[in-house]
Design a protein around this motif. Structure first.
Motif, short mmCIF file in Angstrom:
data_model
loop_
_atom_site.label_atom_id
_atom_site.label_comp_id
_atom_site.label_asym_id
_atom_site.label_seq_id
_atom_site.Cartn_x
_atom_site.Cartn_y
_atom_site.Cartn_z
N SER A 117 -5.12 -2.97 2.72
CA SER A 117 -5.32 -4.35 2.27
C SER A 117 -5.82 -4.38 0.83
O SER A 117 -6.90 -3.87 0.53
CB SER A 117 -6.32 -5.06 3.18
N ALA A 118 -5.05 -4.99 -0.04
CA ALA A 118 -5.41 -5.05 -1.46
C ALA A 118 -6.74 -5.78 -1.67
O ALA A 118 -7.43 -5.54 -2.66
CB ALA A 118 -4.30 -5.73 -2.25
N HIS A 119 -7.11 -6.65 -0.75
CA HIS A 119 -8.35 -7.42 -0.90
C HIS A 119 -9.59 -6.53 -0.87
O HIS A 119 -10.66 -6.95 -1.30
CB HIS A 119 -8.43 -8.46 0.22
N ASN A 120 -9.46 -5.32 -0.35
CA ASN A 120 -10.61 -4.41 -0.23
C ASN A 120 -10.86 -3.58 -1.47
O ASN A 120 -11.74 -2.73 -1.47
CB ASN A 120 -10.42 -3.50 0.97
N TYR A 121 -10.10 -3.81 -2.52
CA TYR A 121 -10.25 -3.04 -3.76
C TYR A 121 -10.67 -3.97 -4.89
O TYR A 121 -10.00 -4.95 -5.18
CB TYR A 121 -8.95 -2.33 -4.11
N ALA A 164 1.05 5.56 3.48
CA ALA A 164 1.91 4.62 4.18
C ALA A 164 3.07 5.39 4.80
O ALA A 164 3.50 6.42 4.27
CB ALA A 164 2.43 3.58 3.20
N ASP A 165 3.57 4.90 5.92
CA ASP A 165 4.66 5.58 6.60
C ASP A 165 5.89 5.74 5.69
O ASP A 165 6.62 6.73 5.80
CB ASP A 165 5.06 4.80 7.86
N TYR A 167 0.83 -1.20 0.00
CA TYR A 167 0.00 0.00 0.00
C TYR A 167 0.87 1.25 0.00
O TYR A 167 1.88 1.30 0.71
CB TYR A 167 -0.88 -0.03 1.23
N VAL A 168 0.45 2.25 -0.77
CA VAL A 168 1.19 3.51 -0.85
C VAL A 168 0.37 4.67 -0.29
O VAL A 168 0.81 5.38 0.60
CB VAL A 168 1.60 3.81 -2.31
N GLU A 219 -6.64 2.46 8.65
CA GLU A 219 -5.36 2.09 8.06
C GLU A 219 -5.34 0.61 7.67
O GLU A 219 -4.84 0.23 6.61
CB GLU A 219 -4.23 2.38 9.05
N ARG A 220 -5.88 -0.20 8.54
CA ARG A 220 -5.85 -1.65 8.29
C ARG A 220 -6.61 -2.01 7.02
O ARG A 220 -6.17 -2.82 6.22
CB ARG A 220 -6.45 -2.39 9.48
N HIS A 221 -7.77 -1.38 6.81
CA HIS A 221 -8.57 -1.72 5.64
C HIS A 221 -8.04 -1.05 4.38
O HIS A 221 -8.06 -1.64 3.30
CB HIS A 221 -10.02 -1.32 5.88
#
Length: 127
Positions: free
Chosen positions: A110-114, A61-62, A47-48, A105-107
């Motif tokens: 996560s690539a699964h949420n797109y 992302a940090d 994630y960016v 941040e957690r969601h």
């Protein structure tokens, strides 16, 4: 169905800047969260940054906070990623994504949420 096309990838020297774009087509983007992910060879998709299309709030992302800026253009239905102070470790294929992740941040990360993804654009950074 949302269709996404990235552009702008290139070879750049460390410390340089690059701007990526993601053009969206299809139904309205209202309600969608748009995000950038990247994937380097042999590594997981990372994630960016993300932005919510309706109100433009952003998250990073940090690893890129303070160097990258995500933005969206309503009229042109495009999302951009301005990347400054690039490092060799930023080299990757950058993907544009759209979906409905909860704004945590957690969601967001996560690539699964797109549900929708572009084909990717290659960014190389020389040291």
């Amino acid at each position: 169905q949302v269709q996404l096309v990235e552009s702008g990838g290139a070879l750049v020297q460390a410390g340089g800047s690059l701007r990526l774009s993601c053009a969206a087509s299809g139904p309205t983007l209202s309600g969608y969260t748009m995000a950038w992910f990247r994937q380097a060879p042999g590594k997981d998709r990372e994630y960016v940054a993300a932005t919510r299309w309706s109100d433009g709030i952003v998250d990073y992302a940090d690893s890129v906070r303070g160097r990258f800026t995500i933005s969206r253009d309503f009229a042109r239905k495009t999302m951009s990623l301005q990347m400054n102070s690039l490092k060799p470790e930023d080299a990757a294929v950058y993907y544009c994504a759209a979906g409905f992740p909860p704004w945590t941040e957690r969601h967001l990360s996560s690539a699964h949420n797109y549900a929708y993804w572009g084909q990717g654009t290659q960014v190389n950074v020389s040291s």
